[in-house]
Structures are given as C-alpha cells and as structure tokens.
Design a protein around this motif. Structure first.
Motif, PDB file in Angstrom:
ATOM      1  N   GLY A 161       0.798  -1.220   0.000  1.00 49.58           N
ATOM      2  CA  GLY A 161       0.000   0.000   0.000  1.00 49.58           C
ATOM      3  C   GLY A 161       0.827   1.265   0.000  1.00 49.58           C
ATOM      4  O   GLY A 161       0.471   2.255   0.651  1.00 49.58           O
ATOM      5  N   PHE A 162       1.926   1.287  -0.741  1.00 49.96           N
ATOM      6  CA  PHE A 162       2.819   2.444  -0.759  1.00 49.96           C
ATOM      7  C   PHE A 162       2.268   3.543  -1.665  1.00 49.96           C
ATOM      8  O   PHE A 162       1.648   3.262  -2.696  1.00 49.96           O
ATOM      9  N   ASP A 163       2.511   4.805  -1.283  1.00 50.74           N
ATOM     10  CA  ASP A 163       2.047   5.910  -2.118  1.00 50.74           C
ATOM     11  C   ASP A 163       3.131   6.969  -2.276  1.00 50.74           C
ATOM     12  O   ASP A 163       4.146   6.976  -1.580  1.00 50.74           O
ATOM     13  N   THR A 164       2.898   7.884  -3.205  1.00 47.92           N
ATOM     14  CA  THR A 164       3.884   8.914  -3.542  1.00 47.92           C
ATOM     15  C   THR A 164       4.112   9.882  -2.387  1.00 47.92           C
ATOM     16  O   THR A 164       5.237  10.343  -2.164  1.00 47.92           O
ATOM     17  N   THR A 165       3.065  10.209  -1.651  1.00 48.10           N
ATOM     18  CA  THR A 165       3.175  11.181  -0.557  1.00 48.10           C
ATOM     19  C   THR A 165       4.231  10.784   0.458  1.00 48.10           C
ATOM     20  O   THR A 165       4.949  11.629   0.993  1.00 48.10           O
ATOM     21  N   ASN A 166       4.352   9.476   0.709  1.00 46.91           N
ATOM     22  CA  ASN A 166       5.283   8.992   1.728  1.00 46.91           C
ATOM     23  C   ASN A 166       6.596   8.462   1.167  1.00 46.91           C
ATOM     24  O   ASN A 166       7.437   7.967   1.926  1.00 46.91           O
ATOM     25  N   ALA A 167       6.775   8.550  -0.159  1.00 47.75           N
ATOM     26  CA  ALA A 167       8.019   8.083  -0.769  1.00 47.75           C
ATOM     27  C   ALA A 167       9.191   8.905  -0.232  1.00 47.75           C
ATOM     28  O   ALA A 167       9.141  10.140  -0.205  1.00 47.75           O
ATOM     29  N   PHE A 168      10.246   8.246   0.183  1.00 47.05           N
ATOM     30  CA  PHE A 168      11.375   8.905   0.838  1.00 47.05           C
ATOM     31  C   PHE A 168      12.143   9.816  -0.115  1.00 47.05           C
ATOM     32  O   PHE A 168      12.339  11.005   0.152  1.00 47.05           O
ATOM     33  N   GLY A 169      12.628   9.272  -1.213  1.00 44.14           N
ATOM     34  CA  GLY A 169      13.328  10.088  -2.200  1.00 44.14           C
ATOM     35  C   GLY A 169      14.676  10.622  -1.763  1.00 44.14           C
ATOM     36  O   GLY A 169      15.217  11.540  -2.387  1.00 44.14           O
ATOM     37  N   GLY A 170      15.242  10.073  -0.710  1.00 43.53           N
ATOM     38  CA  GLY A 170      16.537  10.539  -0.214  1.00 43.53           C
ATOM     39  C   GLY A 170      17.574   9.435  -0.216  1.00 43.53           C
ATOM     40  O   GLY A 170      17.492   8.482  -0.991  1.00 43.53           O
ATOM     41  N   GLU A 171      18.556   9.553   0.673  1.00 43.76           N
ATOM     42  CA  GLU A 171      19.629   8.567   0.763  1.00 43.76           C
ATOM     43  C   GLU A 171      19.782   8.086   2.204  1.00 43.76           C
ATOM     44  O   GLU A 171      19.554   8.852   3.142  1.00 43.76           O
ATOM     45  N   LEU A 172      20.174   6.812   2.350  1.00 47.26           N
ATOM     46  CA  LEU A 172      20.393   6.220   3.660  1.00 47.26           C
ATOM     47  C   LEU A 172      21.761   5.563   3.714  1.00 47.26           C
ATOM     48  O   LEU A 172      22.285   5.085   2.701  1.00 47.26           O
ATOM     49  N   PHE A 173      22.315   5.526   4.927  1.00 45.92           N
ATOM     50  CA  PHE A 173      23.606   4.894   5.135  1.00 45.92           C
ATOM     51  C   PHE A 173      23.676   4.386   6.574  1.00 45.92           C
ATOM     52  O   PHE A 173      23.216   5.047   7.504  1.00 45.92           O
ATOM     53  N   LYS A 174      24.221   3.199   6.732  1.00 43.83           N
ATOM     54  CA  LYS A 174      24.443   2.612   8.055  1.00 43.83           C
ATOM     55  C   LYS A 174      23.200   2.621   8.944  1.00 43.83           C
ATOM     56  O   LYS A 174      23.240   3.052  10.101  1.00 43.83           O
ATOM     57  N   VAL A 175      22.098   2.147   8.395  1.00 38.76           N
ATOM     58  CA  VAL A 175      20.904   1.907   9.221  1.00 38.76           C
ATOM     59  C   VAL A 175      21.126   0.582   9.957  1.00 38.76           C
ATOM     60  O   VAL A 175      21.325  -0.458   9.319  1.00 38.76           O
ATOM     61  N   ASN A 176      21.138   0.636  11.268  1.00 37.72           N
ATOM     62  CA  ASN A 176      21.341  -0.552  12.088  1.00 37.72           C
ATOM     63  C   ASN A 176      20.214  -0.653  13.107  1.00 37.72           C
ATOM     64  O   ASN A 176      19.771   0.363  13.656  1.00 37.72           O
ATOM     65  N   VAL A 177      19.754  -1.882  13.361  1.00 37.69           N
ATOM     66  CA  VAL A 177      18.713  -2.124  14.349  1.00 37.69           C
ATOM     67  C   VAL A 177      19.323  -2.967  15.473  1.00 37.69           C
ATOM     68  O   VAL A 177      19.811  -4.078  15.228  1.00 37.69           O
ATOM     69  N   PHE A 178      19.303  -2.430  16.688  1.00 36.31           N
ATOM     70  CA  PHE A 178      19.888  -3.085  17.852  1.00 36.31           C
ATOM     71  C   PHE A 178      18.788  -3.741  18.682  1.00 36.31           C
ATOM     72  O   PHE A 178      17.661  -3.240  18.738  1.00 36.31           O
ATOM     73  N   ASN A 179      19.136  -4.817  19.373  1.00 35.37           N
ATOM     74  CA  ASN A 179      18.133  -5.536  20.163  1.00 35.37           C
ATOM     75  C   ASN A 179      18.089  -5.074  21.619  1.00 35.37           C
ATOM     76  O   ASN A 179      17.630  -5.802  22.500  1.00 35.37           O
TER      77      ASN A 179
END
Length: 288
Positions: A161-179
């Motif tokens: 259910g993705f739409d244009t309004t919420n599209a990121f359109g940028g750049e990401l680096f080193k996204v980490n998820v810790f427990n």
C-alpha cells in the motif's frame, strides 16, 4: 527474499564453519520518489519485542509530502514504527512531532536514533547525538512480531500500500537495528564519530540487523547503491575491532578460530574481490 550470490558461475553453499569478516562498507542507498521505490522484507522480530534501537544516517531531498525512510507494520497495526525525515515519529500507532527540533538542510547527512524498551515504556528520539524528545507507551505493550519492515516508504496495507506522498526520495547509510536500548552516551559516540567511523561494530550481537543485511535485500524500483565517499583506509588489524576480539583477553582459541575462518578464501582463488563478493561472505559465513 535473499538469493544466493553467484560467483564465477557457482552457487555457493552456506558452510557449517563460520568466519569473522570485518563489517565495513562505503555503500549507501539512494531512493527514488515513486511509490515503487523501496526495500521490503520480513525479518524475525522476536529479539526486538521488548527493546530496540534504530539508528542511521539520513539525507533528505524532498521538501513536499510526508517522506518516510523507515517503517514497520503488522497485521494488527500498520504503523507500529514510522520514522520520517521531517521530524515526526510513530510508535505503536501514536505520534510524536519534533519538526522544530530536527531542521536539516536538503542534501546533508544527519544522524538519527530512536530507542525504546518495555521498561521504562519510553520512546526516546535522538538527533545529531542529542536527546530531543520522549514519548511514553502503554503499560505491557510489546512489539508485535508478524510485521514487515520497509525502507523508503510506509504501509497503507499489510505488507504494501505504498504511495507517492510517503516516498522517501533521499539517501540512507548505516541503518542498524539493535536488540536493546542504547544509552545516550553510546548514541552520541556514534554521531560524533561521523558517518565514516565504524563505532557501531563494537556492539557485536546487540546489532541485530546490520546495514550489510539491508544491502543484501531485494531492491524494488529506483533504489540504487551509491558510494557515500568514505575512504575506507583499512588496516589488516581492523579484524580485532569486531565483537569476538574487542575488549576481550586474546586466547589461542580465538587465534585458531580466526585462522580457520579465513582458510575458506582458498576456495575462491581467482575471484575478483568486489563489495558484492565481500557481502556474500558476510551473509553466508558470518558467525551465527
């Protein structure tokens, strides 16, 4: 879905012997501005039920709409976690608006971090290493585990259910998820070290989803890998920065494990060592 990597015409099996490969990369992800530009996957979320931290370097390019760079949605609630590049955050369907405290020029890298734990039931939002806001969550609320995770948009239906309004359109680096819930001091160290540091590696198994894991996932639409411009400049001794060694007494067993782990490279003499090649080893030969 993760697909086995083809190297020199062969599909490599996952061996029983594990090795320690330094987790470093200068690769970021650049997202288009269309609904179909995203990275979607469904990780096992049980280790994050009672605490988590999500940290990453974010560069925004859109000033219009409501761009979301990270989202997690379940069958019971589509907006379990939403992270926007304009300062709004959702946790368990409830929002906290920090737009006035997260002003960032278009096209600049900024570090963001979000932590939560069942006790003390508080979401904490950090921007550029500083705590800028908190939000209390309901007593006994745990993170449901049947959800999908997406980079580059948010959910309007379960798993889509993705739409244009919420599209990121940028750049990401080193996204980490810790427990676990990182401390303010740990987050400040990450920010102050800069995006080209590798301070996050010292958290070992606490870093449940690594940036290298995200890079291995299938990319939908206009999502491309980019070089963020960090000069790796690695030493052969950087292996000692990884969790099996850092801050621990060196033993003969550790040395033997390191030596035997690297022996597997002998099976690939002649293969070109590219970042794709290295990512294969991180996924198929990393310690479990």
């Amino acid at each position: 879905m993760i697909v086995p990597l083809l190297l020199v015409g062969l599909v490599l099996p996952k061996p029983s012997k594990c090795s320690y490969i330094p987790d470093s990369s200068t690769t970021g992800l650049k997202f288009g501005k269309e609904p179909g530009d995203y990275v979607l996957f469904k990780p096992a979320m049980e280790p994050l039920q009672e605490s988590f931290s999500i940290c990453g370097w974010v560069k925004k390019f859109r000033s219009a709409g409501y761009p979301m760079w990270f989202a997690y949605g379940t069958s019971s609630r589509l907006h379990e976690i939403l992270l926007a590049d304009y300062g709004e955050t959702y946790i368990f369907g409830s929002s906290i608006n920090l737009r006035s405290k997260t002003a960032a020029p278009i096209g600049e890298w900024k570090h963001s971090c979000y932590t939560w734990a069942l006790s003390p039931r508080t979401l904490k939002v950090y921007f550029e290493g500083e705590l800028i806001g908190t939000k209390e969550t309901s007593s006994g609320q745990k993170l449901p585990v049947d959800g999908y995770m997406v980079l580059g948009n948010e959910f309007d239906s379960y798993g889509g259910g993705f739409d244009t309004t919420n599209a990121f359109g940028g750049e990401l680096f080193k996204v980490n998820v810790f427990n676990r819930e990182l401390t303010g001091e740990e987050i400040k160290e990450m920010n102050d070290g800069g995006m080209c540091s590798e301070v996050e590696r010292k958290y070992g198994r606490d870093r449940y989803l690594k940036w290298s894991d995200f890079l291995l996932e299938e990319k939908s639409g206009n999502v491309t890998e980019i070089d963020v411009g960090c000069d790796e400049g690695h030493s052969r001794w950087d292996i000692l920065l990884t969790s099996p060694f850092l801050n621990k007494p060196l033993t003969q067993e550790m040395i033997d494990s390191l030596r035997s782990g690297w022996d597997i490279l002998g099976d690939f003499i002649g293969a070109t060592v590219t970042e794709r090649f290295i990512r294969h080893f991180k996924f198929y030969h990393e310690e479990e």
